[in-house]
Design a protein around this motif. Structure first.
Motif, PDB file in Angstrom:
ATOM      1  N   THR A 245      -4.018   9.781  -6.867  1.00  0.00           N
ATOM      2  CA  THR A 245      -3.256   8.789  -7.210  1.00  0.00           C
ATOM      3  C   THR A 245      -4.686   7.704  -8.128  1.00  0.00           C
ATOM      4  O   THR A 245      -6.149   8.283  -8.429  1.00  0.00           O
ATOM      5  CB  THR A 245      -4.078   7.179  -5.883  1.00  0.00           C
ATOM      6  OG1 THR A 245      -3.172   7.921  -4.476  1.00  0.00           O
ATOM      7  CG2 THR A 245      -3.429   5.983  -6.796  1.00  0.00           C
TER       8      THR A 245
ATOM      9  N   ILE B 217       0.733  -0.428   0.247  1.00  0.00           N
ATOM     10  CA  ILE B 217       0.321   0.013  -0.042  1.00  0.00           C
ATOM     11  C   ILE B 217       1.143   1.182   0.067  1.00  0.00           C
ATOM     12  O   ILE B 217       0.542   2.348  -0.836  1.00  0.00           O
ATOM     13  CB  ILE B 217      -0.690   0.068   0.976  1.00  0.00           C
ATOM     14  CG1 ILE B 217      -2.218  -1.316   1.060  1.00  0.00           C
ATOM     15  CG2 ILE B 217      -1.497   1.046   1.349  1.00  0.00           C
ATOM     16  CD1 ILE B 217      -2.799  -1.256   2.014  1.00  0.00           C
TER      17      ILE B 217
ATOM     18  N   ASP C 167       0.304   7.020  -7.062  1.00  0.00           N
ATOM     19  CA  ASP C 167       0.386   7.898  -5.842  1.00  0.00           C
ATOM     20  C   ASP C 167       0.773   8.668  -5.619  1.00  0.00           C
ATOM     21  O   ASP C 167       2.126   8.288  -5.267  1.00  0.00           O
ATOM     22  CB  ASP C 167      -0.714   7.019  -5.042  1.00  0.00           C
ATOM     23  CG  ASP C 167      -0.579   7.693  -3.817  1.00  0.00           C
ATOM     24  OD1 ASP C 167      -0.732   9.315  -3.812  1.00  0.00           O
ATOM     25  OD2 ASP C 167      -0.572   6.788  -3.068  1.00  0.00           O
TER      26      ASP C 167
ATOM     27  N   GLU D 113      -7.952   7.856  -5.595  1.00  0.00           N
ATOM     28  CA  GLU D 113      -7.425   9.367  -4.857  1.00  0.00           C
ATOM     29  C   GLU D 113      -7.774  11.049  -5.506  1.00  0.00           C
ATOM     30  O   GLU D 113      -7.075  10.774  -6.722  1.00  0.00           O
ATOM     31  CB  GLU D 113      -6.640   9.235  -4.059  1.00  0.00           C
ATOM     32  CG  GLU D 113      -6.297   9.975  -3.176  1.00  0.00           C
ATOM     33  CD  GLU D 113      -5.386   9.766  -2.707  1.00  0.00           C
ATOM     34  OE1 GLU D 113      -4.529  11.019  -1.609  1.00  0.00           O
ATOM     35  OE2 GLU D 113      -3.795   9.787  -3.504  1.00  0.00           O
TER      36      GLU D 113
ATOM     37  N   GLY E 268      -9.605   1.558  -2.144  1.00  0.00           N
ATOM     38  CA  GLY E 268      -8.802   1.022  -3.332  1.00  0.00           C
ATOM     39  C   GLY E 268      -8.734  -0.569  -2.720  1.00  0.00           C
ATOM     40  O   GLY E 268      -9.501  -0.764  -2.342  1.00  0.00           O
TER      41      GLY E 268
ATOM     42  N   PHE F 170     -10.108  -3.651   2.645  1.00  0.00           N
ATOM     43  CA  PHE F 170      -8.817  -1.846   2.538  1.00  0.00           C
ATOM     44  C   PHE F 170      -8.664  -2.068   3.654  1.00  0.00           C
ATOM     45  O   PHE F 170      -9.122  -1.405   4.160  1.00  0.00           O
ATOM     46  CB  PHE F 170      -8.800  -1.167   0.848  1.00  0.00           C
ATOM     47  CG  PHE F 170      -9.793  -0.233   1.299  1.00  0.00           C
ATOM     48  CD1 PHE F 170      -9.837   0.936   1.698  1.00  0.00           C
ATOM     49  CD2 PHE F 170     -11.265   0.023   0.250  1.00  0.00           C
ATOM     50  CE1 PHE F 170     -10.341   1.896   2.063  1.00  0.00           C
ATOM     51  CE2 PHE F 170     -12.068   1.158   1.012  1.00  0.00           C
ATOM     52  CZ  PHE F 170     -11.546   1.649   1.677  1.00  0.00           C
TER      53      PHE F 170
ATOM     54  N   TYR G  64      -6.228  -4.556  -2.807  1.00  0.00           N
ATOM     55  CA  TYR G  64      -5.385  -5.067  -2.976  1.00  0.00           C
ATOM     56  C   TYR G  64      -5.500  -6.568  -2.708  1.00  0.00           C
ATOM     57  O   TYR G  64      -5.649  -7.115  -1.740  1.00  0.00           O
ATOM     58  CB  TYR G  64      -4.048  -4.396  -1.954  1.00  0.00           C
ATOM     59  CG  TYR G  64      -4.703  -3.070  -1.740  1.00  0.00           C
ATOM     60  CD1 TYR G  64      -3.610  -2.317  -2.559  1.00  0.00           C
ATOM     61  CD2 TYR G  64      -5.643  -2.104  -0.810  1.00  0.00           C
ATOM     62  CE1 TYR G  64      -3.666  -0.529  -3.182  1.00  0.00           C
ATOM     63  CE2 TYR G  64      -5.793  -0.574  -1.186  1.00  0.00           C
ATOM     64  CZ  TYR G  64      -4.474  -0.190  -1.514  1.00  0.00           C
ATOM     65  OH  TYR G  64      -5.057   1.349  -2.090  1.00  0.00           O
TER      66      TYR G  64
ATOM     67  N   VAL H 103     -14.329  -0.206  -6.823  1.00  0.00           N
ATOM     68  CA  VAL H 103     -13.148   0.691  -5.857  1.00  0.00           C
ATOM     69  C   VAL H 103     -13.778   1.770  -6.607  1.00  0.00           C
ATOM     70  O   VAL H 103     -14.201   2.677  -5.550  1.00  0.00           O
ATOM     71  CB  VAL H 103     -11.834   0.195  -6.072  1.00  0.00           C
ATOM     72  CG1 VAL H 103     -11.598   1.966  -5.598  1.00  0.00           C
ATOM     73  CG2 VAL H 103     -11.842  -0.601  -5.332  1.00  0.00           C
TER      74      VAL H 103
ATOM     75  N   GLU I 168      -9.707   8.144  -1.011  1.00  0.00           N
ATOM     76  CA  GLU I 168      -9.116   7.033  -1.525  1.00  0.00           C
ATOM     77  C   GLU I 168      -9.094   5.386  -1.725  1.00  0.00           C
ATOM     78  O   GLU I 168      -8.399   5.265  -0.834  1.00  0.00           O
ATOM     79  CB  GLU I 168      -7.918   7.781  -1.587  1.00  0.00           C
ATOM     80  CG  GLU I 168      -7.033   7.669  -0.176  1.00  0.00           C
ATOM     81  CD  GLU I 168      -5.577   8.306  -0.054  1.00  0.00           C
ATOM     82  OE1 GLU I 168      -5.188   7.390  -0.462  1.00  0.00           O
ATOM     83  OE2 GLU I 168      -5.968   9.348   0.698  1.00  0.00           O
TER      84      GLU I 168
ATOM     85  N   HIS J 278     -15.476   5.316  -4.922  1.00  0.00           N
ATOM     86  CA  HIS J 278     -15.062   6.457  -4.823  1.00  0.00           C
ATOM     87  C   HIS J 278     -16.400   7.845  -4.738  1.00  0.00           C
ATOM     88  O   HIS J 278     -16.667   8.575  -4.321  1.00  0.00           O
ATOM     89  CB  HIS J 278     -14.521   6.013  -5.325  1.00  0.00           C
ATOM     90  CG  HIS J 278     -13.989   8.008  -5.967  1.00  0.00           C
ATOM     91  ND1 HIS J 278     -12.732   8.140  -5.507  1.00  0.00           N
ATOM     92  CD2 HIS J 278     -14.161   9.145  -6.512  1.00  0.00           C
ATOM     93  CE1 HIS J 278     -12.455   9.553  -5.771  1.00  0.00           C
ATOM     94  NE2 HIS J 278     -13.001   9.813  -6.844  1.00  0.00           N
TER      95      HIS J 278
ATOM     96  N   ARG K 216      -5.847   1.774  -5.863  1.00  0.00           N
ATOM     97  CA  ARG K 216      -6.500   2.826  -6.077  1.00  0.00           C
ATOM     98  C   ARG K 216      -7.210   3.792  -6.921  1.00  0.00           C
ATOM     99  O   ARG K 216      -6.018   4.653  -7.220  1.00  0.00           O
ATOM    100  CB  ARG K 216      -5.387   3.202  -5.108  1.00  0.00           C
ATOM    101  CG  ARG K 216      -6.070   4.567  -3.482  1.00  0.00           C
ATOM    102  CD  ARG K 216      -5.084   4.265  -2.368  1.00  0.00           C
ATOM    103  NE  ARG K 216      -3.852   5.204  -2.519  1.00  0.00           N
ATOM    104  CZ  ARG K 216      -2.247   3.452  -2.732  1.00  0.00           C
ATOM    105  NH1 ARG K 216      -2.807   2.502  -2.259  1.00  0.00           N
ATOM    106  NH2 ARG K 216      -1.370   4.125  -2.931  1.00  0.00           N
TER     107      ARG K 216
ATOM    108  N   THR L   8      -9.934   5.473   4.091  1.00  0.00           N
ATOM    109  CA  THR L   8     -10.306   5.900   2.805  1.00  0.00           C
ATOM    110  C   THR L   8     -10.094   7.363   2.546  1.00  0.00           C
ATOM    111  O   THR L   8     -10.476   8.117   1.439  1.00  0.00           O
ATOM    112  CB  THR L   8     -12.060   5.444   2.877  1.00  0.00           C
ATOM    113  OG1 THR L   8     -12.446   4.618   3.375  1.00  0.00           O
ATOM    114  CG2 THR L   8     -12.767   6.148   1.164  1.00  0.00           C
TER     115      THR L   8
END
Length: 631
Positions: A440, A406, A427, A550, A538, A495, A540, A459, A536, A463, A548, A499
């Protein structure tokens, strides 16, 4: 002006191969344990925090003690060394990085996972009763020092020992970097929007409301904001080493003389200036008068245990500094600066991604350009923008599996080569005289898999949900955080990071007190118009990829048909980041019509603001034109 301040921010941060193999810490730990066991110190455990004397998130090279003793250089973590064990406590952002950077001398304690204690719980519940625990008290937050000391005493008479000599510094010896001596400089009214005398007057009003004698200012960004000064003592953060004490009739700035120019001295007319280290002695002298008056001095949560010991615990009230919220509420000049610097940042990002795509697809850059090569080129594009003085943090340029780390930071020599068959997560952010940026984006320059597209789309849905939220003024980020996670939760995904965080105005890229997170620390701070926040979410997958998305946003008032708040009103987020979101990674069938409209309108805003500043027909222009077209 840009040239004047560029050198302190122009250091290369990708030069070493620290991720390739762990640092051998055997001799360092051996020397440290010898000091611990000596009659002079006599402690069975020693704590090495990440922070400096101001509880800074990012620290100067001379304060990177935890990284030196362990090899792990992530921005969050705490080391606890006993005579037979060395433990590193860190959170989910750094599990992979820490496991790669530390050698076999260390045990990784994955905080936040079942059965793993915090470092404080480890000291109080997992060490023998009566253990003497040593720490440099300037590096420990005051409230934490009080709690930990009491907890150790209550459990078998243990003791938290404030050791004046920092034992890691002794081990480090002559190899420890020198403290920076860069000059402080003025943040003029055209960017600050309010004089420092006005700010001090507003702070005094808050002190008076609390019935206190004064305020100790320990956080470096609060000192910088209050006096309209900036510096370069810590990479990426335009701050300088100083303390301040604001009393009813006097304001004192504790800063070493070497950092003051004639212009800054004139700017500080009417302010008492003392050497940096004198604050401890002067607080000790003040303690007697406070006892007589039965009044206290306020201190923010970044005040150290050492400051409390100097003043006396009974004479100090540790709480959120009034400056924290005053600084978070940006004035009209700062808000306009944030909008403008993000447009210029968008120009840099468009030029960068246009260049990068061309290199990878048309110029044999695939499997030739490295993550650091890309990061260096992005910095070049940023520095070409008006008022840019450098980066706001080390660029996270990560391909494939590295994107799942991350807070990955590429190092030349161990960084991966860019590969069009893998996801690329970038990012990054810039420091501008009129604001700070943080953005990001995740792109795929080849053909993403169906699973990668589904993850990306979910994701993005989170957002958009957070961005579109309309909520009563005073709502906390804790209450809003689930909006960004719901599309992932539907599949059982999540994640391991917050956030959103506040962003400074030509200050630290991470700024409180506001935030969007599942952590309870965000419960007590409600949003107000004028704040900044990142959005943001994400996802992973270890060993595979990271995603991600952002944007930096302003918190703004919004008109509603009704007002159930009784006059407090409603708020929403207004994104100022001007960078396209890749449409190739979206599965349109997962989108609602509302989400599709949001994306098209966002992209039209990006095009309208950024395209006039790009060279028509250039790589950045053509890339932006394609990427901002309707979904």
């Amino acid at each position: 002006m840009t040239t004047l301040f560029a050198p302190p921010y122009s250091k290369k941060h990708y030069a070493t191969d620290e991720m390739a193999s762990p640092v051998n810490t055997t001799d360092r730990l051996k020397h440290l344990r010898e000091l611990m066991a000596s009659s002079k110190y006599n402690v069975a455990a020693y704590v090495v925090p990440s922070e400096d004397a101001h509880q800074s998130e990012y620290v100067a090279a001379c304060d990177e003690r935890r990284a030196f003793i362990s090899g792990f250089d992530g921005s969050a973590g705490c080391a606890v060394i006993t005579m037979d064990k060395a433990s590193m406590f860190t959170d989910g952002r750094y599990f992979l990085q820490a496991s790669k950077q530390m050698d076999a001398n260390w045990t990784l304690m994955k905080c936040g996972t079942p059965g793993v204690p915090t470092w404080q719980e480890y000291l109080t519940n997992h060490l023998p009763a009566g253990t003497r625990v040593g720490i440099d008290s300037t590096l420990l937050a005051a409230a934490e020092g009080g709690r930990l000391s009491a907890a150790l005493k209550s459990r078998g008479g243990g003791d938290l020992v404030a050791i004046e000599d920092n034992l890691v510094d002794i081990v480090w010896g002559s190899q420890r970097p020198a403290r920076p001596e860069d000059k402080a400089f003025i943040q003029p009214m055209e960017y600050a929007g309010e004089s420092h005398t006005s700010k001090i007057a507003r702070v005094r009003e808050q002190i008076e409301k609390e019935g206190a004698e004064g305020l100790i200012v320990a956080a470096l960004d609060e000192v910088a904001w209050l006096f309209n000064l900036r510096g370069s003592d810590i990479d990426f953060n335009p701050v300088f080493f100083a303390y301040a004490v604001i009393a009813k009739d006097k304001a004192t700035l504790y800063i070493d003389d070497v950092k003051l120019t004639d212009a800054v001295r004139q700017h500080l007319s009417g302010i008492v200036v003392r050497p940096y280290g004198e604050i401890f002695g002067e607080l000790s002298l003040l303690s007697a008068s406070l006892v007589q008056s039965k009044r206290q001095v306020l201190a923010g949560q970044t005040a150290s245990w050492a400051l409390v010991q100097a003043l006396g615990a009974e004479n100090i009230n540790i709480a959120q500094s009034p400056i924290t919220r005053l600084k978070a509420l940006k004035n009209a000049v700062e808000l306009q600066g944030m909008r403008q610097c993000h447009i210029r940042d968008g120009v840099a990002m468009a030029n960068y991604f246009g260049w990068l795509e061309d290199q990878l697809l048309n110029q044999d850059g695939n499997l030739r350009l490295s993550e650091v090569d890309a990061a260096d080129k992005l910095e070049e594009f940023r520095r070409a923008q008006e008022h840019c003085v450098g980066l706001s943090f080390a660029t996270i340029s990560s391909v494939g599996a590295n994107g799942a780390i991350i807070h990955y930071s590429p190092k030349r020599g161990s960084d991966a080569l860019l590969d069009v068959t893998q996801m690329y997560l970038c990012d990054s952010g810039g420091q501008y005289l009129d604001g700070t940026t943080d953005v990001t984006r995740t792109y795929h320059f080849g053909q993403p898999t169906d699973w990668q597209r589904e993850c990306f789309t979910r994701v993005l849905k989170g957002h958009i949900a957070l961005d579109r939220a309309v909520f009563p003024s005073g709502t906390s980020g804790y209450g809003l955080d689930p909006l960004a996670r719901l599309p992932l939760w539907e599949l059982g995904l999540d994640f391991r990071h917050g956030t959103g965080h506040g962003v400074g105005s030509f200050l630290n890229v991470h700024e409180g007190p506001q935030g969007v997170s599942m952590r309870k620390t965000t419960v007590d701070t409600g949003f107000s118009a004028g704040m900044t926040i990142t959005n943001e979410p994400g996802y992973y997958e270890d060993g595979e990829f990271g995603i991600r998305i952002e944007n930096t946003c302003l918190v703004v008032k919004v008109d509603t048909k009704f007002d159930y708040t009784g006059g407090a009103g409603y708020l929403t987020f207004d994104p100022v980041t001007m960078v396209p979101i890749q449409k190739k990674l979206i599965k349109p069938e997962l989108f609602t019509e509302v989400e599709r409209k949001w994306l098209d309108e966002y992209h039209q805003t990006v095009w309208d603001n950024v395209s006039p500043r790009l060279e028509k027909g250039g790589l950045g222009y053509e890339w932006l034109k394609r990427e901002t077209s309707a979904l």
